[in-house]
Design a protein around this motif. Structure first.
Motif, PDB file in Angstrom:
ATOM      1  N   ALA A 237       9.128   5.894   0.797  1.00 21.05           N
ATOM      2  CA  ALA A 237       7.936   5.077   0.552  1.00 21.05           C
ATOM      3  C   ALA A 237       6.724   5.893   0.973  1.00 21.05           C
ATOM      4  O   ALA A 237       6.602   6.274   2.138  1.00 21.05           O
ATOM      5  N   ILE A 238       5.859   6.208   0.009  1.00 23.30           N
ATOM      6  CA  ILE A 238       4.713   7.081   0.253  1.00 23.30           C
ATOM      7  C   ILE A 238       3.455   6.237   0.445  1.00 23.30           C
ATOM      8  O   ILE A 238       3.059   5.493  -0.461  1.00 23.30           O
ATOM      9  N   PRO A 239       2.781   6.340   1.596  1.00 23.05           N
ATOM     10  CA  PRO A 239       1.518   5.604   1.784  1.00 23.05           C
ATOM     11  C   PRO A 239       0.435   6.121   0.827  1.00 23.05           C
ATOM     12  O   PRO A 239       0.291   7.330   0.636  1.00 23.05           O
ATOM     13  N   VAL A 240      -0.318   5.179   0.245  1.00 25.04           N
ATOM     14  CA  VAL A 240      -1.430   5.540  -0.646  1.00 25.04           C
ATOM     15  C   VAL A 240      -2.637   4.683  -0.274  1.00 25.04           C
ATOM     16  O   VAL A 240      -2.736   4.195   0.846  1.00 25.04           O
ATOM     17  N   GLY A 241      -3.574   4.509  -1.210  1.00 23.35           N
ATOM     18  CA  GLY A 241      -4.760   3.707  -0.944  1.00 23.35           C
ATOM     19  C   GLY A 241      -4.440   2.219  -0.905  1.00 23.35           C
ATOM     20  O   GLY A 241      -3.276   1.805  -0.975  1.00 23.35           O
ATOM     21  N   LYS A 242      -5.475   1.415  -0.848  1.00 28.24           N
ATOM     22  CA  LYS A 242      -5.295  -0.020  -0.664  1.00 28.24           C
ATOM     23  C   LYS A 242      -5.053  -0.730  -1.994  1.00 28.24           C
ATOM     24  O   LYS A 242      -5.861  -0.670  -2.901  1.00 28.24           O
ATOM     25  N   HIS A 243      -3.919  -1.381  -2.075  1.00 28.41           N
ATOM     26  CA  HIS A 243      -3.496  -2.167  -3.227  1.00 28.41           C
ATOM     27  C   HIS A 243      -3.343  -1.319  -4.502  1.00 28.41           C
ATOM     28  O   HIS A 243      -4.058  -1.524  -5.494  1.00 28.41           O
TER      29      HIS A 243
ATOM     30  N   ASP B 149       0.827  -1.210   0.000  1.00 26.25           N
ATOM     31  CA  ASP B 149       0.000   0.000   0.000  1.00 26.25           C
ATOM     32  C   ASP B 149       0.861   1.260   0.000  1.00 26.25           C
ATOM     33  O   ASP B 149       0.567   2.244   0.679  1.00 26.25           O
ATOM     34  N   THR B 150       1.938   1.215  -0.776  1.00 32.64           N
ATOM     35  CA  THR B 150       2.855   2.352  -0.865  1.00 32.64           C
ATOM     36  C   THR B 150       3.293   2.564  -2.302  1.00 32.64           C
ATOM     37  O   THR B 150       3.123   1.701  -3.165  1.00 32.64           O
ATOM     38  N   VAL B 151       3.906   3.733  -2.520  1.00 34.58           N
ATOM     39  CA  VAL B 151       4.631   4.016  -3.757  1.00 34.58           C
ATOM     40  C   VAL B 151       6.094   4.249  -3.395  1.00 34.58           C
ATOM     41  O   VAL B 151       6.404   5.095  -2.555  1.00 34.58           O
ATOM     42  N   SER B 152       6.971   3.472  -4.004  1.00 39.04           N
ATOM     43  CA  SER B 152       8.405   3.673  -3.806  1.00 39.04           C
ATOM     44  C   SER B 152       8.904   4.778  -4.717  1.00 39.04           C
ATOM     45  O   SER B 152       8.600   4.791  -5.912  1.00 39.04           O
ATOM     46  N   VAL B 153       9.685   5.695  -4.149  1.00 42.56           N
ATOM     47  CA  VAL B 153      10.400   6.696  -4.924  1.00 42.56           C
ATOM     48  C   VAL B 153      11.853   6.235  -4.996  1.00 42.56           C
ATOM     49  O   VAL B 153      12.499   6.035  -3.961  1.00 42.56           O
TER      50      VAL B 153
END
Length: 319
Positions: free
Chosen positions: A180-186, A165-169
């Motif tokens: 690692a940026i938290p975002v929505g589910k899956h 549930d993240t986006v890696s930069v």
């Protein structure tokens, strides 16, 4: 119903948008057709299939080289990668890869190719050499990396990590995750705006899109979508999101993040891309075996193109 890595409609499996030069309307679409074990090239002006190239291994993800002449296609059931010469209309090479190769993107500056291992927490790095690709290490990211996007200057990778549930930069030069940026589910598909300032993830299980400000390194908003959103495309100040379970494309305003409309398309839409002039959207309908063409002005489907069993087009597929 289809399942497994070669059929991720239920598990949430495409999209990285690059911003290399395209013809104004995009002359061709290069569509992975998973069930048919093929890549289909569409003549978009004629609305017909111009070529069909056999590609075994359940082709799914796709990225195009910076000059738009080569397609790199992931083969989850290979497992591995196929390299296609789009002018010659043929496969010129294959490369085995471990794990579950699915998401893929090409660096618009260096030509390096990044492949996400769906079963792991890594990207494979492949670099061009003597007309082919050679393995050149790995990058550690979050669990079940899916969509990959690369900033227009080639300096930064963004990776949607479905199970984390993240986006890696990722810094492309050092090949290290910097945030690692938290975002929505899956989160599954990830798309960048042309300036590389905002990213958009389609969050499959929370039925929304996360909007990320890259300078701030955080999520700044959410947009509600239909059921099981997969991929986002951008055109003329609006976002377009494929919604698998509602067989629709959600349309929202990029400035206000207001949801504007829903356009009915074929069953289980997955990959989506906008023509460079923003007048048309192309949607691969995995369940309907078609590609829908949407007029971005009228928000209506103007054409359905039959392509074969299971089109995915997860990635950068217009040339």
């Amino acid at each position: 119903m289809r399942a497994g890595l070669s059929g991720l409609a239920l598990l949430a499996a495409p999209f990285a948008t690059l911003f290399d030069p395209l013809p104004a309307g995009a002359a061709e679409a290069v569509v992975t057709v998973q069930g048919a074990n093929a890549v289909v090239i569409l003549d978009l002006d004629a609305g017909t299939v111009a070529a069909r190239i056999p590609v075994p291994g359940s082709p799914a993800g796709i990225a195009l080289s910076p000059d738009r002449r080569i397609a790199y296609v992931t083969r989850p059931d290979g497992p591995g990668l196929a390299i296609l010469d789009l002018d010659a209309r043929r496969v010129t090479g294959t490369l085995p890869l471990p794990g579950g190769p699915l998401g893929i993107a090409c660096n618009p500056r260096s030509g390096a190719v990044y492949v996400a291992d769906w079963y792991g927490k890594r990207l494979f790095v492949l670099v061009p050499k003597e007309g082919t690709l050679v393995p050149d290490g790995e990058i550690a990211v979050g669990a079940s990396p899916s969509g990959i996007a690369v900033t227009p200057d080639g300096s930064t990778l963004l990776v949607a990590n479905r199970e984390a549930d993240t986006v890696s930069v990722v810094d492309a030069a050092s090949r290290r995750e910097t945030k690692a940026i938290p975002v929505g589910k899956h989160p599954f598909g990830i798309t960048l705006d042309p300036d590389g300032k905002r990213a958009y993830t389609a969050n499959v299980l929370s039925d929304d899109v996360s909007v990320i400000d890259l300078a701030e390194g955080r999520e700044i908003g959410r947009v509600n979508t239909g059921e099981r959103p997969y991929v986002v495309a951008l055109a003329k100040g609006r976002g377009f999101v494929t919604d698998q379970y509602t067989a629709s494309v959600t349309v929202f305003d990029l400035a206000s993040l207001e949801r504007l409309a829903a356009v009915d398309v074929g069953d289980h839409p997955e990959g989506i891309a906008a023509s460079r002039d923003g007048t048309r959207l192309y949607v691969a309908n995995w369940g309907a075996n078609t590609v829908s063409v949407i007029d971005s002005g009228t928000l209506s489907v103007t054409k359905e193109i039959a392509v074969g069993d299971g089109p995915r087009a997860f990635g950068d597929f217009l040339r």
